[in-house]
Design a protein around this motif. Structure first.
Motif, short mmCIF file in Angstrom:
data_model
loop_
_atom_site.label_atom_id
_atom_site.label_comp_id
_atom_site.label_asym_id
_atom_site.label_seq_id
_atom_site.Cartn_x
_atom_site.Cartn_y
_atom_site.Cartn_z
N GLN A 1 45.60 44.02 40.83
CA GLN A 1 44.58 44.21 41.33
C GLN A 1 43.96 46.09 40.86
N SER A 2 45.58 46.98 40.37
CA SER A 2 44.86 48.49 39.92
C SER A 2 44.15 48.05 38.09
N THR A 3 45.10 47.14 37.49
CA THR A 3 45.04 46.68 36.55
C THR A 3 43.48 46.19 35.98
N LEU A 4 43.24 45.18 36.63
CA LEU A 4 41.43 44.68 36.83
C LEU A 4 40.59 44.84 37.75
N GLY A 5 40.73 46.25 38.95
CA GLY A 5 40.29 46.54 39.55
C GLY A 5 39.42 45.39 40.50
#
Length: 474
Positions: A138-142
């Motif tokens: 979620q954080s890496t791929l937005g």
């Protein structure tokens, strides 16, 4: 009395007799017992999504390689890591039901599952409910779609896992009090495999450490645990821990073990060498493992063959390339699944250098789309260029730049730039006569070179012996 763990299940006894009868690339007896988690095909999908997100891999190339739109793959990955499209409450309830059964119900379900497994043709994909991995993606791929899990949902999932792990650990205590060593092993493995599926790398590795620390654990079972630990490290991209775990596994197998597990260990070691860019060591193990590959839990057979071809092209002699790769019966079985690398091998062997360079262009996105090869894509492509230039120049004492450029289907200026770079780096034994437009090869005298090297090393050895002698005299 329950059986002792220092006697393996009947799997070990069957492995030698069944390996020869199995089709190459199918899981072996010990491989079939391996945990399906972590799922290495999911790791490849996550890598490809990451490459597209970072624009390292184009959408068009990704679609051609994956066979689906990268956006759809992203949704598939997120769904798999999360709740599988179900509500958090429903997914937790279904997962909880699997572990809140009586012993009698569990035995009946296990027998039913074994009967169903024998008739399965497609793998049943279940959601992982892995909050740690979900947060990372979620954080890496937005990823912030409306159906994305909230932090409250992820916290609830983690609390659920804590409750399940508590139940599984109670089973360990119960097995120690009421059952035998094998039941204790299975209870510990249940905890480790659950952590590998649903929690963090650290929790999974810690649980597996408890398994390998069990007393009276057979060599086969200990090696199985180490190999599953290796996959956990690989899934999370911890190549250092992966190598350290395989070193421990190699020490264990040195004390004994069946051929099936030895062959599986070699396949895992080959992947470790690949990750650390020791392509020569990897190529040897990969080509040896083609006929004995059975690690379906590690990668697909066609992927393994691709690794074997790409690495061995760099080190095998031309005659060996023909024998082991182009005409290899096992490789021909999956050649339709890996057309680009097969074309690469064929064009190099046939000295069709123009087609070879075109194939290298086609190969580049395949290297980038592979989590093991992507970090080394530039290095591999450069080495494959050097290989073709060296093979071409070995046929000539001198050749014009224009003639060589025509053979490779490139411009003279481009070829001059490439050759000068490789010559300056000592990768090609040639020199360029810029005025005459000629490339002259300088074939080294290997016999004299080896003699000089032997003299130099001999001098160094004598110097060290003399220094050691002075220290001893003092």
């Amino acid at each position: 009395m329950a059986p002792s763990m220092d006697i393996d299940d009947s799997v070990d006894k069957k492995s030698k007799s069944t390996t020869a009868a199995k089709k190459v690339g199918t899981p072996s007896a010990s491989s079939e017992e391996a945990s399906p988690h972590p799922d290495m095909s999911l790791a490849q999908d996550i890598h490809r999504v990451m490459m597209v997100h970072s624009s390292t891999l184009s959408v068009e190339d990704a679609t051609a390689i994956i066979g689906m739109d990268p956006a759809a793959l992203l949704d598939k990955v997120i769904s798999r890591v999360g709740t599988g499209g179900k509500s958090v409450e429903e997914a937790i309830k279904e997962n909880e039901a699997k572990y809140n059964k009586t012993e009698e119900d569990s035995t009946e379900d296990k027998k039913k599952d074994e009967e169903e497994d024998s008739d399965k043709t497609e793998e049943i994909v279940e959601p992982l409910l892995n909050a740690a991995l979900y947060r990372h993606l979620q954080s890496t791929l937005g990823y912030n779609k409306s159906d994305a899990l909230s932090e409250v949902n992820l916290t609830a999932i983690e609390a659920h896992h804590e409750a399940i792990i508590k139940i599984l650990r109670e089973n360990i205590t119960k097995a120690k009090d009421e059952a035998g060593d094998m039941e204790v092993l299975h209870a510990h493995m249940d905890v480790a495999r659950y952590c590998a599926k649903c929690t963090t790398k650290e929790m999974a590795l810690s649980s597996y450490e408890e398994v390998v620390a069990l007393p009276k654990l057979s060599i086969g079972k200990k090696l199985d645990a180490y190999l599953e630990m290796t996959r956990v490290c690989s899934f999370w991209g911890d190549w250092k821990s992966m190598n350290e775990t395989l070193t421990k596994a190699a020490k264990v197998i040195g004390k004994g073990g069946d051929w099936d597990r030895r062959n599986r260990l070699k396949a895992y070691q080959a992947m470790s060498y690949l990750c650390s860019r020791d392509l020569k060591s990897a190529s040897t193990l990969l080509v040896e493992g083609i006929a004995t590959f059975s690690c379906a839990e590690l990668c697909e057979y066609s992927e393994f063959i691709m690794y074997a071809i790409v690495t061995n092209l760099l080190y095998l002699k031309r005659t060996e390339v023909k024998k082991s790769i182009i005409d290899g019966s096992e490789i021909l079985q999956v050649s339709k699944d890996i057309p680009v690398v097969m074309q690469l091998a064929n064009t190099l062997y046939e000295c069709d250098y123009k087609a070879y360079l075109h194939t290298l262009v086609d190969l580049q996105p395949h290297l980038v789309a592979n989590r093991y090869l992507q970090p080394h894509a530039g290095y591999i492509l450069r080495e494959l260029h050097v290989l073709a230039f060296q093979q071409f120049l070995d046929s000539y004492q001198s050749v014009t730049l224009e003639s060589m450029a025509t053979s490779f289907g490139v411009g003279v200026e481009f070829l001059d730039l490439q050759l000068s770079r490789f010559i300056a780096a000592g990768r090609l034994t040639a020199k360029i006569d810029k005025y005459g437009g000629v490339v002259e090869t300088n074939r080294p005298d290997w016999k004299n070179a080896r003699y000089q090297e032997m003299i130099q090393k001999g001098d160094l050895l004598l110097n060290r012996i003399q220094k050691l002698g002075r220290v001893v005299d003092l």
